[in-house]
Enzyme design. Sequence first.
Site, PDB file in Angstrom:
ATOM      1  N   CYS A 199      61.195  89.541  65.909  1.00  5.15           N
ATOM      2  CA  CYS A 199      60.810  88.800  64.298  1.00  5.15           C
ATOM      3  C   CYS A 199      59.661  89.375  64.557  1.00  5.15           C
ATOM      4  O   CYS A 199      58.758  89.262  63.444  1.00  5.15           O
ATOM      5  CB  CYS A 199      60.919  87.628  64.669  1.00  5.15           C
ATOM      6  SG  CYS A 199      60.429  86.075  65.888  1.00  5.15           S
ATOM      7  N   HIS A 256      59.403  81.405  65.341  1.00  6.78           N
ATOM      8  CA  HIS A 256      60.449  82.491  64.379  1.00  6.78           C
ATOM      9  C   HIS A 256      58.864  83.009  64.147  1.00  6.78           C
ATOM     10  O   HIS A 256      58.022  81.991  63.306  1.00  6.78           O
ATOM     11  CB  HIS A 256      61.129  81.703  63.739  1.00  6.78           C
ATOM     12  CG  HIS A 256      61.865  83.358  62.542  1.00  6.78           C
ATOM     13  ND1 HIS A 256      61.982  84.258  63.031  1.00  6.78           N
ATOM     14  CD2 HIS A 256      61.745  82.661  61.619  1.00  6.78           C
ATOM     15  CE1 HIS A 256      62.539  84.735  61.850  1.00  6.78           C
ATOM     16  NE2 HIS A 256      62.184  84.359  60.650  1.00  6.78           N
TER      17      HIS A 256
END
Length: 297
Positions: A64, A140
């Site tokens: 990510c 994230h």
Amino acid sequence: FGVTGVQVEELWSLDKENFAEVKPVYGLVFLFKWTQDTDPAGSVVQDSRLDSIFFAKQVINNACATQAIMSVLMNIDDKNVTMGTTLTDFKEFCGALDPETKGLALSNSDQIRSVHNSFARQTLFEFDSKKASKDDDVFHFVSYVPINGRIYELDGLKPGPVDHGPAGEDWTDAVRPVIEARMMKYTQGEIHFNLMAVIQDKTIRYNNQLKSLSGMSIDSQMAEVARIEMLLAEEENKRAKWKQENIRRRHNYLPLIMEMLRQLASRGELLPIYNKAKEKTLELEKKKNEKKAAAKV
């Protein structure tokens, strides 16, 4: 990736003054502790705007951060930024693909994967992948970018770009409340956030300032030249440090570590050090669980 004309700066606050020091800002990369968002802000784009937004679904784990940076770079529209052959060719290749297929193309690009893996943590052993439990902290990265007068959140885990409304004259003024609102959803005292800005290479900005000096007295002009040259020198020193840090980050220290462990074991010092570290880890884990339990009360 061969991109020139940009750099990444870490932002320590969401204050307006903090953003003013790094303009122009091409995009923001936001790191946060992931939780299931039951009340997402903005609306997911599913119309013709997708044709002008580079958005790829995240199809593999632990990518990510790379994908968030790519999401900013691939949406920059500035003549001072050169994308380089790798990203230019990739963008042309997958321009007409849907987000899912773009994600697959991204994960299967040899050059992009090679750059990503060169910064991966070195390991001696292969371990079975373990899915995070509900009590594990999962982090994230997402991106925020201005495109055609709107602010979009690009999160590869979502079905499409999220529209957060008009960008206004200065898009950073409009995006700061969006990020603040997201941070406010977490419990008081949560500090697991990080915000990075993809900005114009500061040396370009400073050199343009040098070229535009006019209309000042000689003394004022000389003082301004000295100030800008000092800033340029600081940037050169910063880049030298970055180069050294990247060399260290990508170097494989595992053989050295293994030899040190062998030497400690041969002197009978390894097991006491291990037991002491284990006790400390258990104590930290106990405090962490107590903190989580107190937060739920």
